[in-house]
Design an enzyme around this catalytic site. Sequence first.
Site, mmCIF file in Angstrom:
data_model
loop_
_atom_site.group_PDB
_atom_site.id
_atom_site.type_symbol
_atom_site.label_atom_id
_atom_site.label_comp_id
_atom_site.label_asym_id
_atom_site.label_seq_id
_atom_site.Cartn_x
_atom_site.Cartn_y
_atom_site.Cartn_z
ATOM 1 N N GLU A 157 -14.980 42.818 -37.494
ATOM 2 C CA GLU A 157 -15.751 41.643 -37.925
ATOM 3 C C GLU A 157 -14.837 40.526 -38.419
ATOM 4 O O GLU A 157 -14.222 40.660 -39.491
ATOM 5 C CB GLU A 157 -16.707 42.063 -39.048
ATOM 6 C CG GLU A 157 -17.543 40.919 -39.595
ATOM 7 C CD GLU A 157 -18.602 41.372 -40.591
ATOM 8 O OE1 GLU A 157 -18.492 42.495 -41.127
ATOM 9 O OE2 GLU A 157 -19.538 40.590 -40.832
ATOM 10 N N GLU A 162 -28.090 41.110 -42.584
ATOM 11 C CA GLU A 162 -27.154 41.238 -43.709
ATOM 12 C C GLU A 162 -27.241 39.921 -44.474
ATOM 13 O O GLU A 162 -26.578 38.933 -44.134
ATOM 14 C CB GLU A 162 -25.722 41.492 -43.227
ATOM 15 C CG GLU A 162 -24.787 41.776 -44.406
ATOM 16 C CD GLU A 162 -23.334 41.879 -43.976
ATOM 17 O OE1 GLU A 162 -22.774 42.977 -44.049
ATOM 18 O OE2 GLU A 162 -22.764 40.842 -43.579
HETATM 19 C C1 LER Z 1 -19.532 42.472 -44.143
HETATM 20 O O1 LER Z 1 -20.344 42.705 -43.042
HETATM 21 C C2 LER Z 1 -19.422 41.048 -44.443
HETATM 22 O O2 LER Z 1 -19.946 40.218 -43.765
HETATM 23 C C3 LER Z 1 -18.616 40.662 -45.605
HETATM 24 O O3 LER Z 1 -18.793 39.296 -45.872
HETATM 25 C C4 LER Z 1 -18.969 41.451 -46.839
HETATM 26 O O4 LER Z 1 -18.023 41.115 -47.790
HETATM 27 MN MN MN Z 2 -21.189 40.732 -42.039
#
Ligand code: LER
Ligand code: MN
Length: 274
Positions: A157, A251
């Site tokens: 990510e 999220e």
């Molecule tokens: C985790 O998926 C994310 O996006 C981060 O910003 C969490 O700290």
């Molecule tokens: Mn994230």
Amino acid sequence: MSVKVSVTICLISEAKGGPFVLWDDLPASITQAASLGYDAVELFPPEPGALDPAYVKELLTRHNLAVSAVGSGAGWVRHKLSLTDADAKKRTCAKNFIHDMIDFAAQLSAPVIIGSMQGRWGVGEGVTKVEAFEYLAEALNELGAHAETRGQVLLYEPLNRYETNLLNTIEDASRFLRSLNTEAVKLLADLFHMNIEETDIAAAIRRGGSNIGHIHFADSNRRPAGLGHMNFEPIVQAVRDIGFSGYFGAEAFPYPDPISAARQTVSKFRELFA
Ligand code: LER
Ligand code: MN
């Protein structure tokens, strides 16, 4: 295959205040996700061995839900483990943590996310940029190959500049993934981070194309989708154009409260993908 929707369930007490929708109580959260019409849940366990996979499977089967992904952020928020730490022993601990999380997640047929455990480079970190990228490549090569033996991909990510200085955009991250000697590492495109870093979110999604394995779904302010100023229509068009058939994983902050946030997200998702 169409795009599916999942909701985050955070079981890490140290992550309180973080951008996760449902919290603490796994059976209750799974029941809530199912009753709101989600396809899956995204789990953030406190340790790789914290949950019995057979127990989680039983809860999921009862509610006809899948696991979209499993987060490894506890390695950072609980243990301050990072794949680019200056200390070789800590890097090994970080890799072992993710290795074991991959084994846990694979039993639920889910990929693991590497987000905050990627770390950063700099004088304060005691790691140069060149070293950090070497360490990151070595870890992703090893862990990607391990995920592959479990029939899974690994999700890397890109985060915004306030969380890492390694790779902030889909284009830079795609280029980096192409330099690896595994194809088992895919991108997690988080719309919140992209809103900060990308010039054009839809164009970045098109550029990421088939390298995108998962999407984090939040509005511009990281509130649930529909509660900020994100222009979702071109994003949805880009997602359709690349033939994405993975998850939009909610999220976002549990704003105004977890259940309302979960309800808001699923209703915005249904509106966008009607
Ligand atoms: C985790 O998926 C994310 O996006 C981060 O910003 C969490 O700290
Ligand atoms: Mn994230």
